[in-house]
Design a protein around this motif. Structure first.
Motif, PDB file in Angstrom:
ATOM      1  N   SER A  67      56.415  12.761  66.391  1.00 34.09           N
ATOM      2  CA  SER A  67      57.784  13.222  66.375  1.00 34.09           C
ATOM      3  C   SER A  67      57.591  14.811  65.885  1.00 34.09           C
ATOM      4  N   THR A  68      58.754  15.649  66.232  1.00 41.05           N
ATOM      5  CA  THR A  68      58.760  16.821  65.743  1.00 41.05           C
ATOM      6  C   THR A  68      59.825  17.090  64.583  1.00 41.05           C
ATOM      7  N   ARG A  69      59.505  17.886  63.724  1.00 43.27           N
ATOM      8  CA  ARG A  69      60.360  17.879  62.370  1.00 43.27           C
ATOM      9  C   ARG A  69      60.672  19.524  62.097  1.00 43.27           C
ATOM     10  N   GLU A  70      61.845  19.825  61.759  1.00 44.72           N
ATOM     11  CA  GLU A  70      62.270  20.995  61.546  1.00 44.72           C
ATOM     12  C   GLU A  70      62.206  20.989  59.821  1.00 44.72           C
ATOM     13  N   LEU A  71      61.612  21.823  59.294  1.00 37.43           N
ATOM     14  CA  LEU A  71      61.188  21.834  57.697  1.00 37.43           C
ATOM     15  C   LEU A  71      61.848  23.215  57.117  1.00 37.43           C
ATOM     16  N   GLN A  72      62.474  23.053  56.249  1.00 35.00           N
ATOM     17  CA  GLN A  72      62.955  24.147  55.419  1.00 35.00           C
ATOM     18  C   GLN A  72      61.862  24.398  54.198  1.00 35.00           C
ATOM     19  N   LEU A  73      61.358  25.535  54.108  1.00 34.10           N
ATOM     20  CA  LEU A  73      60.284  25.840  53.089  1.00 34.10           C
ATOM     21  C   LEU A  73      60.772  26.930  52.399  1.00 34.10           C
ATOM     22  N   ASP A  74      60.503  26.997  50.761  1.00 33.00           N
ATOM     23  CA  ASP A  74      60.604  28.055  50.053  1.00 33.00           C
ATOM     24  C   ASP A  74      59.187  28.650  49.839  1.00 33.00           C
ATOM     25  N   THR A  75      59.195  29.924  50.394  1.00 35.17           N
ATOM     26  CA  THR A  75      57.699  30.418  50.557  1.00 35.17           C
ATOM     27  C   THR A  75      57.937  31.684  50.350  1.00 35.17           C
ATOM     28  N   ALA A  76      56.734  32.428  50.536  1.00 31.82           N
ATOM     29  CA  ALA A  76      56.592  34.131  50.210  1.00 31.82           C
ATOM     30  C   ALA A  76      56.437  34.546  51.653  1.00 31.82           C
ATOM     31  N   VAL A  77      56.910  35.654  51.886  1.00 29.59           N
ATOM     32  CA  VAL A  77      56.546  36.309  53.445  1.00 29.59           C
ATOM     33  C   VAL A  77      56.444  37.851  52.860  1.00 29.59           C
ATOM     34  N   VAL A  78      55.992  38.528  53.806  1.00 28.15           N
ATOM     35  CA  VAL A  78      55.666  39.988  53.918  1.00 28.15           C
ATOM     36  C   VAL A  78      56.693  40.343  53.469  1.00 28.15           C
TER      37      VAL A  78
END
Ligand SMILES: [Zn+2]
Ligand SMILES: [Zn+2]
Length: 374
Positions: free
Chosen positions: A127-138
């Motif tokens: 299947s395909t999932r949409e995930l919400q991630l708390d992460t660091a970006v530039v």
């Protein structure tokens, strides 16, 4: 040992290749040459060669040194040009081996692990999932430079950009030179006079990001799917770590998974078991009609080949197995009881003698066989 080939040639890239190109080329070669998958005569040697080339070219400082003609990975292999007195001294006297030159502010970001609950249908077909991630970006304001827009890092006054301070100390050997990271610039060789306000000079910011991931068919509880570079961005916009998605399969109310086979138990009235019928059964592939032969016993099973879980590796699918449990009616009205007594009389079963089943055919051995998958 064979003569060292040029690291760019080893990775099959141009001298102006971007960090991303280097990473891609390395991953591709490492996959092809990994000793687990490639048993070729020189695969292991080439795998190591590719690793050495990547170690140097993926590190901006080492790559710069290499471009200037030194080989930062040639440790212990004699003193080439660019090795000063203090290096030799350290090698002889076991001094602390500190990285030469200033350290990079950029470091690789951490890997992240996220658990995803799936149901048995998703395990079977993917299947395909949409995930919400708390992460660091530039950081979008300074783009990872850590500096307020319009300003720049400044060469450290104390170490003059070397990132380290050399001291002469007395010891029983005479004078010993020691090297320490510069305390003012923390070894970076530069200071940031005006840190970016958005990221407090970190070069990265925390944010919530959405990501679409593909869950391959055939996964099971505990399967980890690696998404290279989808983890958090490192300090000063350093390369991102990897994201691991760990699968947890929710128990299904009626289907039980055993390996790639799916088992279920069908409770059938005694009359249907005796007379035979056909029935519509919910499977992973929708409704299927199966024939029940007259005289079906409890514990018998029907195997529907190829209707189980898709094999994660290799082609095909497991089986869908239906176990039968024959239900004896518990409550009889007058008419039903009369008919059953009549049936028992016709079959001479009013006071059945009964008989013992042979030990290897009994319920217990069947159960054991089923549990051990025989
Ligand atoms: Zn910033
Ligand atoms: Zn300094």
């Amino acid at each position: 040992m064979s003569k060292k080939r040029d690291y760019y040639t080893v990775l099959g890239i141009n001298r102006d290749a971007s960090d991303e190109d280097i990473k891609k080329a390395y991953r591709k070669l490492a996959r092809q040459l990994h000793p687990d998958v490639n048993s070729g005569a020189d695969a292991e040697e080439r795998f190591k060669e590719v690793g050495r080339a990547y170690e140097v070219l993926s590190n901006p400082e080492k790559r710069q040194m290499y471009d200037l003609g030194a080989d930062p990975s040639a440790s212990g292999g004699g003193f080439g040009p660019g090795f000063g007195f203090s290096d030799i001294f350290e090698t002889f006297f076991g001094g602390v081996s500190t990285p030469r030159g200033p350290a990079s502010r950029q470091r690789r970001g951490q890997d992240a692990l996220i658990r995803v609950e799936i149901d048995i249908t998703e395990a079977a077909f993917g299947s395909t999932r949409e995930l919400q991630l708390d992460t660091a970006v530039v950081c979008g304001v300074c783009e990872g430079t850590c500096c307020r827009p319009g300003t720049q890092p400044k060469i450290c006054d104390v170490c003059k950009g070397r990132g380290q301070i050399q001291r002469v100390a007395r010891s029983f050997l005479g004078q010993v030179m020691t090297t320490q990271a510069c305390a003012v610039c923390h070894g970076f060789g530069s200071v940031i006079p005006e840190p970016c306000l958005e990221c407090s000079g970190e070069g990265r910011v925390r944010t919530r990001r959405s990501l679409t991931i593909k869950i391959p068919a055939g996964v099971d509880t505990g399967t980890r799917i690696q998404h290279p570079g989808a983890g958090e961005v490192g300090p000063a916009g350093g390369p991102a770590g990897d994201l691991y998605v760990e699968v947890v399969e929710r128990p299904h109310p009626v289907f039980t998974r055993r390996g790639d086979d799916v088992h279920c138990t069908f409770e059938m009235p005694m009359t249907a078991a005796a007379l035979g019928t056909n029935l519509d059964l919910e499977t992973l592939d929708g409704t299927r009609t199966i024939d029940i032969r007259p005289g079906t016993q409890s514990g018998e099973l029907i195997t529907m080949r190829g209707l189980g879980i898709t094999h994660l590796r290799g082609a095909g699918r497991g089986d869908f197995v239906v176990h039968f449990s024959v239900q004896t009616p518990g409550k009889l009205d007058e008419e039903q009881e009369r008919l059953l007594r009549e049936l028992a009389r016709l079959r001479g079963e009013e006071r059945p003698a009964g008989r013992m089943a042979p030990a290897h055919q009994g319920v217990f051995s069947k159960l054991r066989d089923r549990l051990s998958g025989r």
